[in-house]
Design a protein around this motif. Structure first.
Motif, PDB file in Angstrom:
ATOM      1  N   GLU A   1      62.853 -82.232 -15.074  1.00 62.97           N
ATOM      2  CA  GLU A   1      62.635 -80.560 -14.596  1.00 62.97           C
ATOM      3  C   GLU A   1      61.293 -80.240 -14.945  1.00 62.97           C
ATOM      4  N   PHE A   2      60.303 -81.000 -15.193  1.00 60.95           N
ATOM      5  CA  PHE A   2      58.831 -80.757 -15.410  1.00 60.95           C
ATOM      6  C   PHE A   2      57.963 -81.709 -14.935  1.00 60.95           C
ATOM      7  N   GLY A   3      57.034 -81.283 -13.980  1.00 60.77           N
ATOM      8  CA  GLY A   3      56.007 -82.246 -13.389  1.00 60.77           C
ATOM      9  C   GLY A   3      54.656 -82.128 -13.622  1.00 60.77           C
ATOM     10  N   GLY A   4      54.401 -81.329 -14.716  1.00 63.52           N
ATOM     11  CA  GLY A   4      53.093 -81.172 -15.412  1.00 63.52           C
ATOM     12  C   GLY A   4      52.347 -82.226 -16.206  1.00 63.52           C
ATOM     13  N   LEU A   5      51.528 -82.020 -16.948  1.00 59.08           N
ATOM     14  CA  LEU A   5      51.093 -82.437 -17.970  1.00 59.08           C
ATOM     15  C   LEU A   5      51.541 -82.071 -19.426  1.00 59.08           C
TER      16      LEU A   5
ATOM     17  N   GLY B   1      41.979 -66.478 -21.666  1.00 56.09           N
ATOM     18  CA  GLY B   1      42.327 -65.979 -20.450  1.00 56.09           C
ATOM     19  C   GLY B   1      43.160 -66.761 -19.740  1.00 56.09           C
ATOM     20  N   VAL B   2      43.948 -67.854 -20.504  1.00 57.85           N
ATOM     21  CA  VAL B   2      45.139 -68.503 -19.661  1.00 57.85           C
ATOM     22  C   VAL B   2      46.735 -67.988 -20.042  1.00 57.85           C
ATOM     23  N   ARG B   3      47.538 -68.117 -19.066  1.00 60.10           N
ATOM     24  CA  ARG B   3      48.633 -67.809 -19.052  1.00 60.10           C
ATOM     25  C   ARG B   3      49.486 -68.598 -19.859  1.00 60.10           C
ATOM     26  N   VAL B   4      50.316 -67.730 -20.746  1.00 62.19           N
ATOM     27  CA  VAL B   4      51.080 -68.557 -21.748  1.00 62.19           C
ATOM     28  C   VAL B   4      52.407 -68.461 -21.616  1.00 62.19           C
TER      29      VAL B   4
ATOM     30  N   LEU C   1      41.380 -76.612 -21.268  1.00 62.51           N
ATOM     31  CA  LEU C   1      41.654 -75.425 -20.389  1.00 62.51           C
ATOM     32  C   LEU C   1      40.703 -75.040 -19.222  1.00 62.51           C
ATOM     33  N   SER C   2      39.471 -75.879 -19.235  1.00 60.35           N
ATOM     34  CA  SER C   2      38.509 -75.820 -18.117  1.00 60.35           C
ATOM     35  C   SER C   2      39.272 -75.778 -16.987  1.00 60.35           C
ATOM     36  N   GLY C   3      39.091 -74.787 -15.996  1.00 53.18           N
ATOM     37  CA  GLY C   3      39.162 -75.047 -14.803  1.00 53.18           C
ATOM     38  C   GLY C   3      40.679 -74.947 -14.061  1.00 53.18           C
ATOM     39  N   GLU C   4      41.208 -76.342 -14.072  1.00 53.23           N
ATOM     40  CA  GLU C   4      42.545 -76.559 -13.246  1.00 53.23           C
ATOM     41  C   GLU C   4      43.585 -75.791 -14.090  1.00 53.23           C
TER      42      GLU C   4
ATOM     43  N   ARG D   1      51.157 -85.875 -10.942  1.00 55.46           N
ATOM     44  CA  ARG D   1      51.624 -84.874 -11.908  1.00 55.46           C
ATOM     45  C   ARG D   1      50.735 -83.525 -11.745  1.00 55.46           C
ATOM     46  N   ASP D   2      51.322 -82.356 -11.734  1.00 60.89           N
ATOM     47  CA  ASP D   2      50.682 -81.285 -11.401  1.00 60.89           C
ATOM     48  C   ASP D   2      49.588 -80.680 -12.562  1.00 60.89           C
ATOM     49  N   ARG D   3      48.302 -80.720 -12.586  1.00 60.03           N
ATOM     50  CA  ARG D   3      47.678 -80.536 -13.292  1.00 60.03           C
ATOM     51  C   ARG D   3      47.390 -79.076 -13.757  1.00 60.03           C
ATOM     52  N   SER D   4      47.973 -78.176 -13.088  1.00 66.38           N
ATOM     53  CA  SER D   4      47.932 -76.737 -13.386  1.00 66.38           C
ATOM     54  C   SER D   4      48.823 -76.370 -14.560  1.00 66.38           C
ATOM     55  N   LEU D   5      49.839 -77.404 -14.927  1.00 69.05           N
ATOM     56  CA  LEU D   5      50.724 -76.775 -15.978  1.00 69.05           C
ATOM     57  C   LEU D   5      50.529 -77.664 -17.246  1.00 69.05           C
TER      58      LEU D   5
END
Lengths: 195, 195
Positions: A97-101, A161-164, A129-132, A75-79
């Protein structure tokens, strides 16, 4: 009606969408069916209650913490996709359609019903929200409460500071995410816009 | 979804009026509620299944055989009221218009669905007709299956020389007895006509 039946009816009444009449019908169905069925259901419920719990990381129901999704290295840990309830997560998974968490809130903000941020699985979201994490996708219902919750989360997430983003077109206004078809969910995910 | 949850959903789906979506919702409600609720419901169900059984005399659900109604010396043993299901018995009891005994068929004749006399609690009815019983009141739904069952029972009961009546006006055609108001049930009982 005997005391033990009355207790069964009273407990069944607490299920969503089950009123007095339905609770009676369900209990009578259970007690006039072969007793193996009632025994099996009682055993399955007991076992599920003891073994299945919300994942301490994302809130998904699972027999392990972290759950299968959180533990999956593919799974994509950035999403991070934020949903109201577990059935919403299942609906999105079914769209492929979604491969994140995920992050399950277990409800929406509803001040009139006394549901504030403290009543939901919100604080654990911020500690993820830390890091990845690069982007948080809000996949909430297009209801008043869903909007309120989305606006609240956008504010607090942008402060960090995270994209929403928010899933886009396709969800009928006032509709519940759980009941939307897979294709529409897929389009809504890929058409998401930054908030 | 874990195996234990899948089993719970599959068992919930067998409840009347519960489809795939509802079974999911119910199981998620049960597993996100405080675990005491699920435990209590499992325990109440198990206890009810072990202790509550159809009365061997009349078919009513009870913790004893004969049940409280069959054992009550104040009930008029010359009157037998035949109903389809336990909720119908409860509805008639709530009308306070009937002081006799009951007989629960646990269904109606429905040849298209393979429900014949052998599938219902019908033979035990005939073995109750010795001596005391003066009249059998058929309190069946005003549906096609209810009519079919009433005609079949009238034939077989009259062969045994017992008076047969049927509850009268007030039941809307096609309606289910369980959902009729108490006043209407009372009128239907007192206005019964010989068949």
């Amino acid at each position: 009606m005997s005391e033990v039946m009355r207790r069964l009816v009273a407990l069944l009444r607490r299920l969503p969408g089950v009123g007095e009449k339905t609770a009676h019908r369900l209990s009578i169905f259970l007690l006039t069916s072969p007793p193996e069925y009632g025994r099996e259901l009682a055993r399955a419920l007991q076992e599920a209650v003891e073994r299945v719990r919300p994942c301490a990381v994302c809130g998904n129901l699972s027999e392990s913490t972290p759950c299968e999704l959180c533990a999956d290295p593919r799974r994509d840990r950035s999403l991070l996709c934020v949903v109201e309830r577990v059935p919403d997560l299942m609906a999105i998974e079914a769209s492929h359609e979604f491969g994140g968490l995920y992050h399950v809130l277990h409800g929406v903000l509803d001040p009139l019903k006394g549901v504030g941020p403290a009543e939901l699985n919100i604080e654990p979201l911020f500690s993820r929200l830390s890091g990845e994490v690069r982007e948080v996708i809000l996949a909430l219902s297009a209801s008043v409460e869903g909007e309120t919750t989305a606006l609240y989360l956008r504010q607090r997430l942008q402060d960090r500071g995270v994209r929403v983003s928010r899933i886009a077109s396709g969800i009928p206004v006032g509709g519940e995410l759980e009941y939307v078809d897979r294709g529409t969910i897929g389009r809504a995910l890929s058409g998401r816009r930054e908030m």
